[in-house]
Design a protein around this motif. Structure first.
Motif, PDB file in Angstrom:
ATOM      1  N   VAL A  76      41.301  27.780  43.173  1.00  0.00           N
ATOM      2  CA  VAL A  76      40.842  28.438  41.946  1.00  0.00           C
ATOM      3  C   VAL A  76      41.559  29.779  41.803  1.00  0.00           C
ATOM      4  O   VAL A  76      41.738  30.505  42.779  1.00  0.00           O
ATOM      5  CB  VAL A  76      39.311  28.636  41.949  1.00  0.00           C
ATOM      6  CG1 VAL A  76      38.842  29.443  43.141  1.00  0.00           C
ATOM      7  CG2 VAL A  76      38.857  29.299  40.651  1.00  0.00           C
ATOM      8  N   GLU A  77      41.972  30.111  40.582  1.00  0.00           N
ATOM      9  CA  GLU A  77      42.687  31.369  40.368  1.00  0.00           C
ATOM     10  C   GLU A  77      42.366  31.963  38.992  1.00  0.00           C
ATOM     11  O   GLU A  77      42.218  31.234  38.012  1.00  0.00           O
ATOM     12  CB  GLU A  77      44.207  31.166  40.467  1.00  0.00           C
ATOM     13  CG  GLU A  77      44.630  30.477  41.755  1.00  0.00           C
ATOM     14  CD  GLU A  77      45.994  30.892  42.255  1.00  0.00           C
ATOM     15  OE1 GLU A  77      46.607  31.799  41.662  1.00  0.00           O
ATOM     16  OE2 GLU A  77      46.430  30.300  43.265  1.00  0.00           O
ATOM     17  N   LEU A  78      42.292  33.280  38.942  1.00  0.00           N
ATOM     18  CA  LEU A  78      42.316  33.990  37.676  1.00  0.00           C
ATOM     19  C   LEU A  78      43.759  34.013  37.192  1.00  0.00           C
ATOM     20  O   LEU A  78      44.672  34.317  37.964  1.00  0.00           O
ATOM     21  CB  LEU A  78      41.807  35.420  37.846  1.00  0.00           C
ATOM     22  CG  LEU A  78      41.785  36.271  36.568  1.00  0.00           C
ATOM     23  CD1 LEU A  78      40.659  35.828  35.651  1.00  0.00           C
ATOM     24  CD2 LEU A  78      41.654  37.750  36.912  1.00  0.00           C
ATOM     25  N   LEU A 119      41.659  31.498  26.258  1.00  0.00           N
ATOM     26  CA  LEU A 119      42.096  32.818  26.676  1.00  0.00           C
ATOM     27  C   LEU A 119      41.088  33.844  26.172  1.00  0.00           C
ATOM     28  O   LEU A 119      40.719  33.837  24.998  1.00  0.00           O
ATOM     29  CB  LEU A 119      43.472  33.132  26.097  1.00  0.00           C
ATOM     30  CG  LEU A 119      44.117  34.417  26.631  1.00  0.00           C
ATOM     31  CD1 LEU A 119      44.859  34.120  27.919  1.00  0.00           C
ATOM     32  CD2 LEU A 119      45.049  35.023  25.597  1.00  0.00           C
ATOM     33  N   VAL A 120      40.654  34.736  27.063  1.00  0.00           N
ATOM     34  CA  VAL A 120      39.665  35.759  26.738  1.00  0.00           C
ATOM     35  C   VAL A 120      40.328  37.128  26.843  1.00  0.00           C
ATOM     36  O   VAL A 120      40.937  37.448  27.865  1.00  0.00           O
ATOM     37  CB  VAL A 120      38.459  35.680  27.694  1.00  0.00           C
ATOM     38  CG1 VAL A 120      37.436  36.770  27.370  1.00  0.00           C
ATOM     39  CG2 VAL A 120      37.812  34.301  27.620  1.00  0.00           C
ATOM     40  N   ASP A 156      36.588  43.129  38.347  1.00  0.00           N
ATOM     41  CA  ASP A 156      35.621  42.565  39.295  1.00  0.00           C
ATOM     42  C   ASP A 156      34.950  41.359  38.656  1.00  0.00           C
ATOM     43  O   ASP A 156      33.881  41.456  38.063  1.00  0.00           O
ATOM     44  CB  ASP A 156      34.584  43.619  39.694  1.00  0.00           C
ATOM     45  CG  ASP A 156      33.619  43.112  40.768  1.00  0.00           C
ATOM     46  OD1 ASP A 156      33.974  42.164  41.493  1.00  0.00           O
ATOM     47  OD2 ASP A 156      32.506  43.670  40.865  1.00  0.00           O
ATOM     48  N   ILE A 157      35.610  40.222  38.775  1.00  0.00           N
ATOM     49  CA  ILE A 157      35.178  38.989  38.122  1.00  0.00           C
ATOM     50  C   ILE A 157      34.921  37.926  39.191  1.00  0.00           C
ATOM     51  O   ILE A 157      35.757  37.710  40.077  1.00  0.00           O
ATOM     52  CB  ILE A 157      36.256  38.490  37.140  1.00  0.00           C
ATOM     53  CG1 ILE A 157      36.563  39.562  36.084  1.00  0.00           C
ATOM     54  CG2 ILE A 157      35.825  37.192  36.474  1.00  0.00           C
ATOM     55  CD1 ILE A 157      37.785  39.251  35.255  1.00  0.00           C
ATOM     56  N   ILE A 216      34.609  33.835  31.419  1.00  0.00           N
ATOM     57  CA  ILE A 216      35.687  33.043  30.805  1.00  0.00           C
ATOM     58  C   ILE A 216      35.208  31.634  30.516  1.00  0.00           C
ATOM     59  O   ILE A 216      35.187  31.202  29.365  1.00  0.00           O
ATOM     60  CB  ILE A 216      36.947  33.050  31.689  1.00  0.00           C
ATOM     61  CG1 ILE A 216      37.495  34.483  31.796  1.00  0.00           C
ATOM     62  CG2 ILE A 216      38.003  32.100  31.133  1.00  0.00           C
ATOM     63  CD1 ILE A 216      38.659  34.650  32.730  1.00  0.00           C
ATOM     64  N   GLY A 217      34.820  30.897  31.525  1.00  0.00           N
ATOM     65  CA  GLY A 217      34.340  29.550  31.281  1.00  0.00           C
ATOM     66  C   GLY A 217      34.622  28.609  32.428  1.00  0.00           C
ATOM     67  O   GLY A 217      34.922  29.039  33.556  1.00  0.00           O
TER      68      GLY A 217
END
Length: 282
Positions: A126-128, A187-188, A198-199, A272-273
């Motif tokens: 998982v990645e931002l 896209l947010v 900090d997500i 984000i989702g």
């Protein structure tokens, strides 16, 4: 603001809970193209226009029709060992500078598409993901966020056998099979997030949580990555940066665990989702 790629058309997501979106080309009377990738070179112009858009024409959509928010970037950057706990599980020291590789654009897919397994050792990460909105060259870290159009969720799926083959690791090949670069669901823009530094992020396999982390634990933050990359080359509007993965990958477990046909991989990032992918056999 949220934008998305709906059936290869750029849309403004009006209500992500209700699943309604506004077609940008129609709403702008042709001022902006329907091509989702074409919006990034005109990002500032688009930001100025979007608040005035008539959202009364928004329509319901099927999430399964969503594609990658930036489907054809000129450059894709992926960062390795960018969480302390992931470096520890890999048995490697923290890098002094970002560890950079690429995922080829042919790996990109949407947030709900099936993913074909490329071998027996396919792993999750998982990645931002950050998308560039303004050209960046020799940008100081304190100005890094100024060049970000928005953030989305991503998976850096990896065929570990291919990745580790040969005398030198084949990171880019092992991570670039078709479908191995899903992003989305949309896209947010950073202003939508309570704390863009900090997500929470994580993923689950068949309902079992396998990764959890927070972007506050990044070794190199989003603005630091922009500073480091732009010191070497110019970042272009629409470029994509996979920022790294926290601990919990399958290859770091004892025994190792990999994805199999029939598995459901759910990827979630706070604010984000969520993406959902079914793994299928070749």
């Amino acid at each position: 603001m949220r934008i998305a790629n709906l059936n290869e058309r750029l849309v403004l997501v009006v209500d992500d809970n209700a699943g309604t979106a506004l077609d940008v080309e129609s709403a702008s009377n042709g001022l902006f193209s329907a091509d989702p990738q074409a919006i990034y070179p005109r990002w500032q112009e688009f930001l100025a226009w979007a608040p005035s858009a008539d959202t009364s024409q928004a329509r319901a959509f099927d999430p399964r029709e969503l594609g990658a928010p930036a489907p054809r970037p000129a450059q894709v950057f992926a960062i390795g060992l960018n969480y302390r706990d992931h470096a520890a599980e890999a048995g490697l020291a923290l890098p002094d500078t970002p560890t950079v590789f690429t995922k080829f654009v042919g790996s990109f897919t949407g947030p709900y598409d099936d993913v074909v397994l490329a071998g027996p050792t396919v792993d999750w990460e998982v990645e931002l993901v950050a998308v560039i909105g303004t050209r960046a060259r020799r940008v100081p870290a304190e100005r890094g966020w100024d060049h970000v159009a928005g953030l989305t969720a991503g998976q850096d799926l990896s065929e570990r056998t291919v990745q580790g083959a040969g005398p030198a690791p084949q990171f880019s090949l092992g991570k670039s099979f078709p479908g191995f670069g899903p992003t989305g669901p949309w896209l947010v823009t950073p202003d939508e997030l309570g704390d863009r530094d900090d997500i929470a992020l994580g993923c689950a396999v068949n309902g079992e949580s396998v990764q959890k982390g927070r972007t506050s634990d990044l070794v190199f933050t989003v603005p630091q990555l922009i500073a480091e990359l732009s010191a070497v080359l110019e970042l272009q509007p629409g470029d994509v940066i996979f920022t790294g993965t926290p601990a919990g990958v399958g290859a770091g477990r004892t025994p190792k665990r990999f994805l199999a046909a029939g598995d459901e991989l759910v990827t979630s990032i706070e604010g984000i989702g969520t993406m959902r992918h079914q793994l299928v056999s070749a």
